[in-house]
Write an enzyme that holds these catalytic residues in place. Structure first.
Site, PDB file in Angstrom:
ATOM      1  N   GLY A  43      41.697  50.181  43.827  1.00  0.00           N
ATOM      2  CA  GLY A  43      41.310  49.340  44.946  1.00  0.00           C
ATOM      3  C   GLY A  43      42.337  49.473  46.048  1.00  0.00           C
ATOM      4  CE  LYS A  62      45.948  44.126  41.017  1.00  0.00           C
ATOM      5  NZ  LYS A  62      45.380  42.784  41.272  1.00  0.00           N
ATOM      6  CG  ASP A 150      37.764  38.167  45.981  1.00  0.00           C
ATOM      7  OD1 ASP A 150      36.690  38.072  46.617  1.00  0.00           O
ATOM      8  OD2 ASP A 150      38.295  39.260  45.705  1.00  0.00           O
ATOM      9  N   PRO A 153      30.986  39.140  40.998  1.00  0.00           N
ATOM     10  CG  PRO A 153      28.688  39.602  41.064  1.00  0.00           C
ATOM     11  CD  PRO A 153      29.827  39.165  41.921  1.00  0.00           C
ATOM     12  CG  ASP A 168      41.403  40.703  41.850  1.00  0.00           C
ATOM     13  OD1 ASP A 168      42.532  40.349  42.231  1.00  0.00           O
ATOM     14  OD2 ASP A 168      40.713  41.538  42.454  1.00  0.00           O
TER      15      ASP A 168
END
Length: 458
Positions: A43, A62, A150, A153, A168
């Site tokens: 991302g 991450k 945020d 799905p 997240d």
């Protein structure tokens, strides 16, 4: 955190198997004793790698680049995850900083994303279970003073055994029980509440709005708003829809469930459920009324619900459900969002649901607006093994699939996060500081110039 099955295989083959890069060398140096695998997601923040830690646990790593001393959002995310440990929130194991690279080590979730499950087909019981599990996670986060900001799905994942996990928390923020004032409009436009577009004060109702959009999409197979096709996916088109357009009637779903979802989509926070517990109680009772007291047995998910919500979900009495909440900010929630929230009922693993349609209940008219035309029927063939609905009939709201695969693919897609700076937050303060320095320099130069002109004139 990310799903190895959905992302890892494609990335692994596309890059020719295991490969050594500077990124992997950096991660291995920062995590001695870890096995570091391939890329399983990426991302704007960086990438996510699979791995195995020193305790032989499968983990997601991450990797966040560009971290500096002015603001380490990765560290804030890791600390937030450690603070909101809950059965329906992804677990964090470690945080490491190495130069301008930060690493967050989390549990690896192999059960896929909600988006992936939706594309394979869901039944109404599954959708309700998703709503309760997500609300339980949000309720606990809110009780700890954290807003997610945020929910979508792609940020709802599952373990191999079917336990939902909210992930997240990269833009999550703390709030002190009243409203969170932020001068930055940030989030995923398709799921942003009106107050997020306006950079207005945020409350737990902001996260519940996003959950309402998700449940609407899963139940209806379409977005809640009739945005113009040419700009319906643009930021401005979505902004206009969320701010000004009333949701379409939720046809094809049981009326009690539709009422709960539509209330969560109120334009003003005071018109929504003020707490995740209020939402959970209303959804649990509506599911029991619409699907029968045994619907949890057909949901196919592992749910950690407290005793009162579970009692409501099975048709029992567990105190009054709050149905009218207006005016004033939400109160500071006690730990667990209720006296019973710390009392988790025993975990139950239930079998995957059968898809035998049940007779739909009689649905009274929804009072948002009168539909000008019948609700569009999902296009495309049903998932394998799933019977077709009769021509012109909506899917069974009780036991059958709630939307066609093609319809869900149109509405439950990959959505980028959007950032519109209108004020504060770390980056903005840095920008403001630099602007102030430049402005001071220019004013000083102008002052010297004026003084020089006066001196020459004299």
């Amino acid at each position: 955190m990310f799903n190895r099955r959905e992302f890892g295989v494609a990335a692994h083959h596309a890059r020719g198997g295991d490969f050594l890069t500077d990124r992997h060398d950096t991660v291995r140096a920062a995590l001695p004793g870890y096995e570091v695998g391939g890329e399983i997601g990426h991302g704007a923040f960086g990438v996510v790698l699979s791995g195995r830690d020193r305790l032989n646990r499968e983990v997601a790593i991450k990797v966040v680049h560009g971290v500096d001393s002015h603001g380490d959002g990765a560290r804030a995310e890791a600390l937030t995850l450690a603070r909101v440990e809950h059965p329906h929130i992804v677990r964090v194991y470690d945080y490491i900083r190495r130069g301008d690279v930060a690493l967050i080590v989390m549990e690896l979730l192999g059960g896929g994303t909600l988006r992936g499950r939706a594309l394979r087909g869901l039944v109404t019981a599954e959708v309700c279970a998703v709503g309760l599990a997500t609300a339980a996670a949000l309720g606990y986060a809110h009780s700890q003073g954290v807003l997610h900001r945020d929910i979508k799905p792609a940020n709802v994942l599952f373990t191999d055994d079917g336990r939902l996990k909210v992930a997240d928390f990269g833009i999550a923020r703390e709030y002190a029980g009243a409203a969170l004032q932020t001068m930055t409009a940030i989030g995923t436009p398709r799921y942003m509440a009106p107050e997020q577009f306006l950079a207005a004060p945020l409350t737990p109702a902001t996260d519940l709005y996003a959950l309402g959009v998700i449940l609407y999409e899963l139940l209806a197979g379409r977005p809640p708003f009739r945005a113009v096709s040419t700009d319906g996916q643009s930021h401005e088109g979505l902004r206009r829809s969320h701010l000004d357009e009333a949701p379409q009637p939720l046809l094809g779903a049981p009326a009690p469930l539709g009422a709960v979802v539509l209330r969560a989509l109120g334009k003003h926070p005071d018109n929504r459920y003020r707490t995740a517990r209020d939402f959970s109680a209303a959804l649990a009772r509506a599911a029991a009324d619409s699907l029968g007291p045994d619907w949890l047995d057909r949901a196919g998910l592992v749910l950690d619900l407290d005793d009162e919500i579970r009692a409501l979900a099975t048709g029992g009495a567990a105190g009054p459900v709050i149905t009218a909440t207006t005016g004033g900010p939400p109160p500071v929630a006690p730990a667990g969002d209720s006296p019973a929230a710390g009392r988790l009922d025993r975990t139950v693993r239930v079998p995957r649901p059968t898809r035998t349609p049940l007779p739909p209940p009689q649905a009274p008219p929804v009072q948002w607006q009168r539909p000008s035309a019948p609700a569009p029927r999902p296009h495309g063939p049903p998932p394998a093994g799933q019977p077709r609905s009769p021509a012109g009939q909506p899917p069974s709201p009780a036991g059958g699939p709630v939307a066609g695969q093609a319809a869900l693919q149109r509405v439950v897609g990959e959505e980028p996060r959007l950032l519109v700076r209108t004020g504060g937050d770390t980056e903005y303060h840095r920008l403001g500081y630099r602007t102030a320095v430049v402005a001071a320099g220019l004013l000083g130069a102008l002052g010297l110039l004026v003084a020089l002109v006066i001196a020459l004139a004299a």
